[in-house]
Enzyme design. Structure first.
Site, PDB file in Angstrom:
ATOM      1  N   HIS A 123       0.820  -1.222   0.000  1.00 41.90           N
ATOM      2  CA  HIS A 123       0.000   0.000   0.000  1.00 41.90           C
ATOM      3  C   HIS A 123       0.850   1.267   0.000  1.00 41.90           C
ATOM      4  O   HIS A 123       0.352   2.349  -0.325  1.00 41.90           O
ATOM      5  CB  HIS A 123      -0.982  -0.005   1.191  1.00 41.90           C
ATOM      6  CG  HIS A 123      -0.363   0.280   2.521  1.00 41.90           C
ATOM      7  ND1 HIS A 123      -0.063  -0.702   3.434  1.00 41.90           N
ATOM      8  CD2 HIS A 123       0.002   1.442   3.111  1.00 41.90           C
ATOM      9  CE1 HIS A 123       0.442  -0.166   4.526  1.00 41.90           C
ATOM     10  NE2 HIS A 123       0.501   1.142   4.353  1.00 41.90           N
ATOM     11  N   ASP A 153       0.189  -7.647   1.508  1.00 42.78           N
ATOM     12  CA  ASP A 153       0.588  -6.242   1.591  1.00 42.78           C
ATOM     13  C   ASP A 153       2.112  -6.096   1.622  1.00 42.78           C
ATOM     14  O   ASP A 153       2.655  -5.293   2.381  1.00 42.78           O
ATOM     15  CB  ASP A 153      -0.033  -5.563   2.813  1.00 42.78           C
ATOM     16  CG  ASP A 153      -0.021  -4.038   2.680  1.00 42.78           C
ATOM     17  OD1 ASP A 153       0.231  -3.537   1.565  1.00 42.78           O
ATOM     18  OD2 ASP A 153      -0.244  -3.350   3.697  1.00 42.78           O
ATOM     19  N   GLY A 226       3.583   6.577   8.220  1.00 43.92           N
ATOM     20  CA  GLY A 226       4.961   6.691   7.725  1.00 43.92           C
ATOM     21  C   GLY A 226       5.832   5.545   8.180  1.00 43.92           C
ATOM     22  O   GLY A 226       6.862   5.245   7.577  1.00 43.92           O
ATOM     23  N   ASN A 227       5.407   4.866   9.278  1.00 43.21           N
ATOM     24  CA  ASN A 227       6.136   3.682   9.738  1.00 43.21           C
ATOM     25  C   ASN A 227       5.870   2.465   8.846  1.00 43.21           C
ATOM     26  O   ASN A 227       6.612   1.477   8.910  1.00 43.21           O
ATOM     27  CB  ASN A 227       5.736   3.313  11.163  1.00 43.21           C
ATOM     28  CG  ASN A 227       6.571   4.006  12.220  1.00 43.21           C
ATOM     29  OD1 ASN A 227       6.072   4.857  12.951  1.00 43.21           O
ATOM     30  ND2 ASN A 227       7.852   3.663  12.294  1.00 43.21           N
ATOM     31  N   SER A 228       4.809   2.506   8.056  1.00 42.01           N
ATOM     32  CA  SER A 228       4.454   1.363   7.218  1.00 42.01           C
ATOM     33  C   SER A 228       5.625   0.943   6.336  1.00 42.01           C
ATOM     34  O   SER A 228       6.231   1.769   5.649  1.00 42.01           O
ATOM     35  CB  SER A 228       3.260   1.716   6.324  1.00 42.01           C
ATOM     36  OG  SER A 228       2.094   1.863   7.079  1.00 42.01           O
ATOM     37  N   LEU A 283      -5.777 -13.051 -12.386  1.00 45.02           N
ATOM     38  CA  LEU A 283      -5.975 -12.693 -13.783  1.00 45.02           C
ATOM     39  C   LEU A 283      -4.682 -12.208 -14.409  1.00 45.02           C
ATOM     40  O   LEU A 283      -4.372 -12.526 -15.555  1.00 45.02           O
ATOM     41  CB  LEU A 283      -7.076 -11.619 -13.896  1.00 45.02           C
ATOM     42  CG  LEU A 283      -7.370 -11.072 -15.285  1.00 45.02           C
ATOM     43  CD1 LEU A 283      -7.868 -12.198 -16.194  1.00 45.02           C
ATOM     44  CD2 LEU A 283      -8.401  -9.952 -15.204  1.00 45.02           C
ATOM     45  N   MET A 287      -7.568  -3.589 -14.252  1.00 41.93           N
ATOM     46  CA  MET A 287      -8.725  -3.031 -14.960  1.00 41.93           C
ATOM     47  C   MET A 287      -9.123  -1.681 -14.365  1.00 41.93           C
ATOM     48  O   MET A 287      -8.828  -1.388 -13.203  1.00 41.93           O
ATOM     49  CB  MET A 287      -9.913  -3.990 -14.866  1.00 41.93           C
ATOM     50  CG  MET A 287      -9.620  -5.417 -15.299  1.00 41.93           C
ATOM     51  SD  MET A 287      -9.480  -5.568 -17.078  1.00 41.93           S
ATOM     52  CE  MET A 287      -9.390  -7.353 -17.244  1.00 41.93           C
TER      53      MET A 287
END
Length: 336
Positions: A123, A153, A226-228, A283, A287
């Site tokens: 993300h 993720d 921001g730690n993600s 797939l 899209m």
């Protein structure tokens, strides 16, 4: 009459103990040299191709840092600070009257190989046009997205440099509730290299994020936007998780979550070699639903409907002949 004198045979000198020890020493040195040479050759062969070699040795003997007391927060920081990076992203958005503008985002990442492979959250880099990585020494590198997996993720980036300080992979199956948890990341997108300390609050916590349910580590170490993508380390300085989220709410504190590193390790090679996790029904195409005139102008099409934006190389969609710009007319379902 000629007389032949018999030649006296030279007496063989016995091998002394000193000479014997000399021969043994020479043999040992030769064996060591050949062993080292063989190890170098084998190492070169094993690192060939597109494989990602990440550091998975214990942080005991042969640690990255020297003369630091094991188990202290300062020793963990000395061993891990250089392996956590800041990530900045840019994406192009379309506003009213088809005006376009650039939005920026921020996150963190963890270096897992000396030649520039970096783990972060999917993300953090999703729908971006540019990703820039800033190292601890303030050097900036534009990163390429090598692979991504929305189900876990996780995303894998690559920067073109060498000699980086890679994080040491730990074993998340060996941690327990109450163990030390140290988070290193870039909170608020402006405070790179921030270190917070807490404990592992829970294991296998079922959390739903963006519609996907994941089994995560819970920690009370301070986690902020921001730690993600940053690292969650144990008391030995081993990477045991990748920070993914913080529970939001005005009255909620001390609830941070991380993806266990043991769930990530098996995915790394697939992400590096083909860009996605193999063995899952997919797939292999992105899209977009063009539902109004403004979107139609943005994508340069004349009819409303669902269009193919991109096709993953080697995917089922690519093998079936789907191409960027195709419009989906109908979907046929076959039951066997």
């Amino acid at each position: 009459v000629s007389l032949k004198k018999k030649k006296k045979k030279k007496e063989k000198k016995p091998v002394t103990k000193g000479a014997l020890m000399g021969f043994i020493a020479i043999g040992c040195v030769a064996s060591l040299l050949f062993g080292i040479l063989g190890g170098v050759i084998a190492s070169g062969i094993s690192k060939g191709g597109s494989s990602v070699v990440y550091e998975s040795a214990s942080t005991g003997e042969g640690n990255q840092s020297e003369n630091v007391e094991a188990g202290t927060v300062s020793s963990v920081v000395k061993n891990t600070a250089d392996s956590v990076v800041e990530i900045r992203t840019e994406s192009v958005q379309t506003g009213n009257f088809l005006s376009q503008y650039v939005t920026q985002g921020a996150g963190s990442g963890v270096i897992i190989s000396q030649d520039g492979y970096i783990l972060t959250n999917n993300h953090v880099i999703a729908n971006t046009s540019k990703v820039t990585v800033t190292l601890k020494n303030e050097q900036k590198h534009e990163a390429k997205i090598i692979g991504r997996d929305s189900a876990t993720d996780i995303a894998l980036l690559k920067i073109e440099t060498t000699g980086l300080s890679a994080a040491v992979m730990g074993d998340s199956s060996q941690i327990s509730v109450g163990d030390t948890a140290i988070a290193v990341g870039n909170p608020l997108g402006q405070l790179g290299g921030t270190v917070t300390k807490g404990i592992i609050s829970a294991l296998d916590r079922e959390i739903t994020i963006n519609g996907s349910t994941m089994s995560l580590l819970q920690t009370d170490a301070s986690i902020n936007p921001g730690n993600s993508g940053g690292g969650l380390f144990n008391g030995k300085g081993e990477l045991v998780g990748v920070v993914v989220a913080k529970s939001s709410g005005a009255d909620i504190e001390g609830l941070g979550f991380a993806i266990p590193i043991n769930k990530i390790k098996p995915l790394i090679q697939d992400l590096a070699s083909v860009g996605y996790v193999q063995g899952r029904p997919a797939l292999g195409a992105t899209m977009v639903n063009v539902s109004d005139a403004q979107a139609a102008l943005q994508y340069g099409v004349t009819q409303l409907g669902v269009y193919v934006v991109s096709v993953n190389e080697g995917s089922g969609a690519a093998k079936a002949g789907l191409q960027k710009g195709d419009m989906v007319q109908a979907i046929a379902v076959s039951y066997t």
